[in-house]
Write an enzyme that holds these catalytic residues in place. Structure first.
Site, short mmCIF file in Angstrom:
data_model
loop_
_atom_site.label_atom_id
_atom_site.label_comp_id
_atom_site.label_asym_id
_atom_site.label_seq_id
_atom_site.Cartn_x
_atom_site.Cartn_y
_atom_site.Cartn_z
N GLY A 45 0.83 -1.19 0.00
CA GLY A 45 0.00 0.00 0.00
C GLY A 45 0.87 1.24 0.00
O GLY A 45 2.01 1.21 0.46
N GLN A 50 3.03 9.99 1.13
CA GLN A 50 4.33 9.30 1.10
C GLN A 50 5.13 9.61 -0.16
O GLN A 50 6.31 9.28 -0.23
CB GLN A 50 4.13 7.79 1.21
CG GLN A 50 3.57 7.35 2.56
CD GLN A 50 3.46 5.85 2.62
OE1 GLN A 50 2.49 5.27 2.16
NE2 GLN A 50 4.48 5.19 3.15
N CYS A 98 6.28 0.10 7.21
CA CYS A 98 5.87 1.22 6.38
C CYS A 98 7.06 1.66 5.54
O CYS A 98 8.18 1.74 6.06
CB CYS A 98 5.39 2.37 7.26
SG CYS A 98 4.88 3.84 6.35
N LEU A 99 6.82 1.94 4.26
CA LEU A 99 7.91 2.37 3.38
C LEU A 99 8.54 3.68 3.84
O LEU A 99 9.68 3.97 3.50
CB LEU A 99 7.40 2.51 1.94
CG LEU A 99 6.90 1.22 1.28
CD1 LEU A 99 6.35 1.51 -0.10
CD2 LEU A 99 8.00 0.18 1.23
N HIS A 140 -4.06 1.45 7.89
CA HIS A 140 -2.68 1.98 7.89
C HIS A 140 -2.56 3.10 6.85
O HIS A 140 -2.03 4.18 7.15
CB HIS A 140 -1.70 0.84 7.60
CG HIS A 140 -0.28 1.26 7.44
ND1 HIS A 140 0.74 0.83 8.28
CD2 HIS A 140 0.32 2.09 6.54
CE1 HIS A 140 1.88 1.38 7.91
NE2 HIS A 140 1.66 2.15 6.84
N GLU A 141 -3.06 2.84 5.64
CA GLU A 141 -2.93 3.84 4.57
C GLU A 141 -3.79 5.07 4.84
O GLU A 141 -3.36 6.21 4.58
CB GLU A 141 -3.29 3.23 3.21
CG GLU A 141 -2.39 2.07 2.76
CD GLU A 141 -0.90 2.37 2.85
OE1 GLU A 141 -0.50 3.54 2.70
OE2 GLU A 141 -0.14 1.42 3.11
N HIS A 144 -2.28 7.65 7.04
CA HIS A 144 -1.36 8.58 6.36
C HIS A 144 -2.10 9.85 5.91
O HIS A 144 -1.52 10.94 5.89
CB HIS A 144 -0.72 7.93 5.15
CG HIS A 144 0.43 7.02 5.48
ND1 HIS A 144 1.57 7.44 6.13
CD2 HIS A 144 0.62 5.70 5.23
CE1 HIS A 144 2.42 6.42 6.27
NE2 HIS A 144 1.86 5.34 5.73
NI NI Z 1 2.77 3.48 5.67
#
Ligand code: NI
Length: 188
Positions: A45, A50, A98-99, A140-141, A144
């Protein structure tokens, strides 16, 4: 085109993202680039903040974890202006990464069942009840988009224990094998 992933410590990750309207130019190109960026960094995701854009846009492809979590098999989603409704009180704890926080993984407790309302890339409305790991990815997304990251959910003690690792990300003292953008105050 791969886009750099903005890392923990960058202020864009702390902003409330703006609603997207149908006159938003270049949306299909952005979505294409977000998927490419997500696949290149082996994420399931990615949210627009991000990649430095404070807009309510999320891409998900949960299929890679479909063997462990059947609800994720074949699920590829574009979420524009998503809204989450908590369906009941059941909460489950699992590891997340998380990236924007490379090299970290922490247990996070989240709601197991949600109702998700969103628009797709053509601004058509959708509504679906989602459970399990797919519901976790969505939460989670969507965090953000509210300027939150998953470590905001961990205990103060646990956060204290990973303080040095977090500081290393903020200060740019890590190596990442996908293109990234460090926080402005990182000393590189
Ligand atoms: Ni993330």
């Amino acid at each position: 085109m791969k886009l750099p992933v903005y890392l923990y410590g960058h202020p864009v990750l702390r902003k409330q993202a703006a609603t997207v309207t149908p006159d938003r130019e270049g949306l299909s190109e952005l979505l294409k680039n977000m998927f490419e960026t997500m696949y290149a960094s082996e994420g399931v995701g990615l949210a627009a903040p991000q990649v430095g854009l404070s807009e309510r846009i999320v891409v998900i492809d949960a299929d890679p974890v479909g063997e462990n979590f059947p609800e994720c098999a074949g699920r590829k989603l574009v979420l524009i202006n998503p809204e989450i409704e908590v369906l009941d009180g059941e909460r489950v704890t699992r590891g997340e990464g998380c990236l924007s926080l490379p090299g970290l993984s922490e247990n996070v407790t989240r709601t197991e069942h949600i109702r998700l309302r969103w628009q797709d890339e053509n601004f058509q409305p959708h509504e679906e009840e989602i459970s399990g790991f797919l519901a976790r990815i969505v939460q989670h997304e969507c965090d953000h988009l509210e300027g939150k990251v998953y470590i905001d959910h961990i205990s103060p003690i646990r956060k204290q224990l990973i303080k040095r690792k977090l500081a290393n990300i903020v200060e740019g003292k890590i190596r990442v094998d996908y293109p990234v953008r460090f926080a402005p105050r990182a000393r590189r």
